[in-house]
Design a protein around this motif. Structure first.
Motif, PDB file in Angstrom:
ATOM      1  N   MET A   1      39.829  53.705  14.882  1.00 46.92           N
ATOM      2  CA  MET A   1      40.369  52.521  15.553  1.00 46.92           C
ATOM      3  C   MET A   1      40.934  52.912  16.909  1.00 46.92           C
ATOM      4  O   MET A   1      41.534  53.963  17.083  1.00 46.92           O
ATOM      5  N   THR A   2      40.747  52.018  17.897  1.00 43.83           N
ATOM      6  CA  THR A   2      41.286  52.262  19.226  1.00 43.83           C
ATOM      7  C   THR A   2      42.791  52.041  19.212  1.00 43.83           C
ATOM      8  O   THR A   2      43.280  51.032  18.711  1.00 43.83           O
ATOM      9  N   THR A   3      43.534  52.996  19.767  1.00 43.28           N
ATOM     10  CA  THR A   3      44.986  52.845  19.868  1.00 43.28           C
ATOM     11  C   THR A   3      45.311  51.753  20.874  1.00 43.28           C
ATOM     12  O   THR A   3      44.832  51.789  22.015  1.00 43.28           O
ATOM     13  N   PRO A   4      46.097  50.740  20.506  1.00 41.45           N
ATOM     14  CA  PRO A   4      46.395  49.658  21.447  1.00 41.45           C
ATOM     15  C   PRO A   4      47.117  50.174  22.687  1.00 41.45           C
ATOM     16  O   PRO A   4      47.906  51.111  22.635  1.00 41.45           O
ATOM     17  N   LEU A   5      46.796  49.547  23.837  1.00 39.62           N
ATOM     18  CA  LEU A   5      47.541  49.835  25.058  1.00 39.62           C
ATOM     19  C   LEU A   5      48.864  49.084  25.001  1.00 39.62           C
ATOM     20  O   LEU A   5      49.074  48.205  24.172  1.00 39.62           O
ATOM     21  N   HIS A   6      49.771  49.444  25.908  1.00 40.84           N
ATOM     22  CA  HIS A   6      51.076  48.786  25.893  1.00 40.84           C
ATOM     23  C   HIS A   6      50.969  47.321  26.298  1.00 40.84           C
ATOM     24  O   HIS A   6      51.695  46.471  25.804  1.00 40.84           O
ATOM     25  N   SER A   7      50.041  47.007  27.218  1.00 39.34           N
ATOM     26  CA  SER A   7      49.842  45.627  27.633  1.00 39.34           C
ATOM     27  C   SER A   7      48.499  45.527  28.321  1.00 39.34           C
ATOM     28  O   SER A   7      47.866  46.530  28.625  1.00 39.34           O
ATOM     29  N   ALA A   8      48.059  44.284  28.535  1.00 37.47           N
ATOM     30  CA  ALA A   8      46.829  44.081  29.284  1.00 37.47           C
ATOM     31  C   ALA A   8      47.010  44.578  30.715  1.00 37.47           C
ATOM     32  O   ALA A   8      48.129  44.635  31.235  1.00 37.47           O
ATOM     33  N   CYS A   9      45.902  44.952  31.350  1.00 35.39           N
ATOM     34  CA  CYS A   9      45.967  45.469  32.714  1.00 35.39           C
ATOM     35  C   CYS A   9      44.863  44.842  33.544  1.00 35.39           C
ATOM     36  O   CYS A   9      43.708  44.756  33.091  1.00 35.39           O
ATOM     37  N   ALA A  10      45.216  44.403  34.749  1.00 35.25           N
ATOM     38  CA  ALA A  10      44.260  43.782  35.664  1.00 35.25           C
ATOM     39  C   ALA A  10      44.059  44.692  36.875  1.00 35.25           C
ATOM     40  O   ALA A  10      45.025  45.113  37.508  1.00 35.25           O
ATOM     41  N   TYR A  11      42.796  44.979  37.175  1.00 35.47           N
ATOM     42  CA  TYR A  11      42.452  45.855  38.296  1.00 35.47           C
ATOM     43  C   TYR A  11      41.770  45.025  39.384  1.00 35.47           C
ATOM     44  O   TYR A  11      40.813  44.285  39.110  1.00 35.47           O
ATOM     45  N   ARG A  12      42.268  45.173  40.609  1.00 33.10           N
ATOM     46  CA  ARG A  12      41.662  44.471  41.745  1.00 33.10           C
ATOM     47  C   ARG A  12      40.862  45.465  42.575  1.00 33.10           C
ATOM     48  O   ARG A  12      41.400  46.463  43.065  1.00 33.10           O
ATOM     49  N   ALA A  13      39.569  45.212  42.713  1.00 34.76           N
ATOM     50  CA  ALA A  13      38.679  46.110  43.451  1.00 34.76           C
ATOM     51  C   ALA A  13      37.338  45.411  43.624  1.00 34.76           C
ATOM     52  O   ALA A  13      37.138  44.282  43.151  1.00 34.76           O
ATOM     53  N   VAL A  42      41.532  44.166  31.356  1.00 35.77           N
ATOM     54  CA  VAL A  42      41.351  44.977  30.150  1.00 35.77           C
ATOM     55  C   VAL A  42      42.463  44.628  29.174  1.00 35.77           C
ATOM     56  O   VAL A  42      43.646  44.637  29.535  1.00 35.77           O
ATOM     57  N   ASN A  43      42.106  44.315  27.927  1.00 32.23           N
ATOM     58  CA  ASN A  43      43.123  43.904  26.959  1.00 32.23           C
ATOM     59  C   ASN A  43      43.758  45.097  26.258  1.00 32.23           C
ATOM     60  O   ASN A  43      43.393  46.253  26.493  1.00 32.23           O
ATOM     61  N   GLU A  44      44.698  44.796  25.360  1.00 33.41           N
ATOM     62  CA  GLU A  44      45.476  45.848  24.691  1.00 33.41           C
ATOM     63  C   GLU A  44      44.633  46.707  23.761  1.00 33.41           C
ATOM     64  O   GLU A  44      45.018  47.821  23.414  1.00 33.41           O
ATOM     65  N   GLN A  45      43.473  46.211  23.354  1.00 35.92           N
ATOM     66  CA  GLN A  45      42.586  46.971  22.466  1.00 35.92           C
ATOM     67  C   GLN A  45      41.581  47.846  23.218  1.00 35.92           C
ATOM     68  O   GLN A  45      40.719  48.462  22.605  1.00 35.92           O
ATOM     69  N   GLY A  46      41.698  47.892  24.533  1.00 40.09           N
ATOM     70  CA  GLY A  46      40.792  48.728  25.311  1.00 40.09           C
ATOM     71  C   GLY A  46      39.426  48.116  25.520  1.00 40.09           C
ATOM     72  O   GLY A  46      38.438  48.835  25.708  1.00 40.09           O
ATOM     73  N   GLN A  47      39.341  46.788  25.489  1.00 41.40           N
ATOM     74  CA  GLN A  47      38.095  46.084  25.753  1.00 41.40           C
ATOM     75  C   GLN A  47      38.215  45.258  27.023  1.00 41.40           C
ATOM     76  O   GLN A  47      39.317  44.870  27.431  1.00 41.40           O
ATOM     77  N   GLY A 433      39.917  51.772  28.114  1.00 38.55           N
ATOM     78  CA  GLY A 433      41.034  51.219  28.858  1.00 38.55           C
ATOM     79  C   GLY A 433      42.089  52.197  29.295  1.00 38.55           C
ATOM     80  O   GLY A 433      43.015  51.823  30.021  1.00 38.55           O
ATOM     81  N   ARG A 434      41.980  53.467  28.888  1.00 39.97           N
ATOM     82  CA  ARG A 434      42.983  54.461  29.270  1.00 39.97           C
ATOM     83  C   ARG A 434      42.421  55.393  30.348  1.00 39.97           C
ATOM     84  O   ARG A 434      41.266  55.805  30.279  1.00 39.97           O
ATOM     85  N   CYS A 435      43.253  55.732  31.296  1.00 40.39           N
ATOM     86  CA  CYS A 435      42.828  56.655  32.340  1.00 40.39           C
ATOM     87  C   CYS A 435      42.720  58.069  31.741  1.00 40.39           C
ATOM     88  O   CYS A 435      43.717  58.611  31.231  1.00 40.39           O
ATOM     89  N   VAL A 436      41.524  58.644  31.787  1.00 37.89           N
ATOM     90  CA  VAL A 436      41.307  59.979  31.223  1.00 37.89           C
ATOM     91  C   VAL A 436      40.974  61.001  32.310  1.00 37.89           C
ATOM     92  O   VAL A 436      40.801  62.187  32.018  1.00 37.89           O
ATOM     93  N   HIS A 437      40.885  60.547  33.549  1.00 35.16           N
ATOM     94  CA  HIS A 437      40.747  61.456  34.693  1.00 35.16           C
ATOM     95  C   HIS A 437      41.270  60.768  35.914  1.00 35.16           C
ATOM     96  O   HIS A 437      40.975  59.586  36.167  1.00 35.16           O
ATOM     97  N   GLN A 438      42.072  61.476  36.695  1.00 34.70           N
ATOM     98  CA  GLN A 438      42.582  60.961  37.960  1.00 34.70           C
ATOM     99  C   GLN A 438      42.400  62.061  39.003  1.00 34.70           C
ATOM    100  O   GLN A 438      42.889  63.175  38.818  1.00 34.70           O
TER     101      GLN A 438
END
Length: 441
Positions: A1-13, A42-47, A433-438
């Motif tokens: 199961m995908t670990t929920p994110l803390h909240s939804a996130c909106a990216y502008r680009a 992107v919602n809390e479930q990483g979708q 939905g999680r940043c895995v490289h920056q």
């Protein structure tokens, strides 16, 4: 199961993804969805929950949505690499006169170390870091003959919640004794790994006979039995890469019409079966690949490095064979799918075929997802998909920044990225939905 994110996130680009193969449409631009000022939610479930114009979507964001302004950057789906070898990470760019000497001199001795789980996991970590640094969020990966190598790879990938496909090499002849399994042990280990890893979290399994010369008929038959017993697993191997290899196969399997026919005779052509290289196929081979839904993985940097030959885009497309792009590390010389596109374009030109940038980016995202029977899941920014995406900087170098001021179309933009780009263009990679490289600024 995908670990929920803390909240939804909106990216502008800028947002870019594909809904069809540009090469099949009279107007290739209809294959692309492009938003010059877009919003990716992107919602809390990483979708991915929403994708479209900022002006239309921003006003309807939930009140607790985090907002990230990436104006000037391009968000696109994470890239999909359909053929590479994680145990070969440390022998990339090793000199050799050809494929078979390269295997004997570098590959086999290096893979001999992967019975050590600690070593395998350390290399797997480096390998995954390189993929993510280059914007690749899904890959079809060869382990070594040791089941420990695949356990180590999946453990590392599972901890990072990546969408990866991998398998234990099956190899019971024509290799060093320390790398041989048997038809029985190879099948048993593969089935155990399927039961342990296929569908665990985001991990998927691929049956992996290395290539016909290193498997007895008994082993290929056992692999075919597993393919029938587990129809939703993947299958990966090599075919028609090198003329010396083809000659060897004809000596080992004198009753088969062609190299590809060897696999076909054991029931190994089917959907989700990926055949690396596929250079020296004839018309009958290509028709058979089309009819069975098998996939040709084009590995241009490896094919050039080992002087294996030039992939025939025109014939593959005329035959409507599913085809994808791949780095083939460590025979391939870069983890970057952008650099792979660069070489793919040149290979196509040498065969009098013009491979557009839109086609190359399609092949590395939506096209690969469709070929792998994973459409709507990866390779897209469409709502409902897993939020595996990358942030690209089209001005990552001074030359690219200068060239960007002179672009007149989206095709020119993508072509510039493919021909001048590399890992420096990847500002960030996201998995579920999680940043895995920056990228370190």
């Amino acid at each position: 199961m995908t670990t929920p994110l803390h909240s939804a996130c909106a990216y502008r680009a800028q947002l870019l993804y594909f809904v069809a193969d540009p090469a099949t449409l009279e107007d290739p631009t209809e294959a692309v969805r492009y938003h010059s000022d877009g919003l990716l939610l992107v919602n809390e479930q990483g979708q991915i929950q929403a994708c479209g114009d900022w002006a239309e979507l921003a006003g309807s964001l939930p009140p607790d949505t985090q907002q990230v302004d990436l104006s000037g950057k391009i968000i696109m789906p994470g890239m999909i690499d359909t053929h590479l070898h994680f145990p070969q990470t440390d022998i990339i760019a090793s000199p050799s006169s050809g494929l078979l000497p390269w295997l004997e001199t570098y590959t086999f001795p290096t893979e001999g170390r992967f019975g050590d789980s600690e070593h395998a996991r350390e290399v797997a970590g480096v390998f995954l870091d390189e993929l993510l640094r280059n914007g690749t969020t899904t890959a079809l990966v060869y382990g070594s003959v040791h089941r420990q190598s695949v356990d180590a790879f999946f453990e590392e990938s599972h901890e990072r919640n990546l969408r990866m496909i991998a398998g234990k090499v099956m190899m019971d002849r024509n290799c060093p004794d320390y790398l041989q399994d048997t038809a029985e042990s190879g099948a048993r280990d593969s089935e155990d790994l399927i039961k342990r890893w296929h569908g665990k979290g985001r991990q998927l399994y691929a049956l992996t006979p290395r290539f016909a010369p290193t498997s007895t008929p008994e082993q290929l038959a056992a692999c075919g039995e597993l393919a029938r017993a587990y129809p939703d697993v993947f299958l990966q191997t090599h075919v028609a890469e090198n003329k010396d290899e083809i000659k060897w196969v004809s000596e080992l399997f004198p009753n088969n019409r062609s190299y590809l026919d060897v696999y076909d005779s054991f029931g190994l052509l089917r959907p989700r079966a990926i055949y690396g290289h596929s250079i020296w196929l004839d018309e009958q081979d290509r028709a058979r690949m089309h009819d069975t839904g098998s996939i040709a993985a084009h590995c241009p940097t490896s094919n050039l490095f080992l002087a294996s030959g030039l992939f025939d885009f025109q014939s593959i497309r005329n035959s409507k064979v599913l085809h994808t792009l791949a780095t083939d590390v460590g025979g391939g010389t870069s983890f970057s799918m952008l650099r792979t596109m660069n070489e793919a374009h040149k290979v196509a030109r040498l065969n009098n075929y013009h491979l557009t940038a839109a086609s190359m980016f399609y092949m590395a995202t939506e096209g690969a997802a469709r070929a792998l029977d994973m459409q709507g899941q990866i390779g897209t920014l469409a709502p409902g998909a897993e939020a595996d995406f990358i942030v690209m900087d089209p001005k990552a170098t001074p030359l690219m920044a200068r060239r960007s001021t002179m672009l007149n179309s989206l095709e020119e933009q993508l072509f510039m990225l493919a021909l001048l780009g590399d890992d420096r263009c990847i500002q960030a990679s996201y998995s579920a939905g999680r940043c895995v490289h920056q990228r370190d600024h």
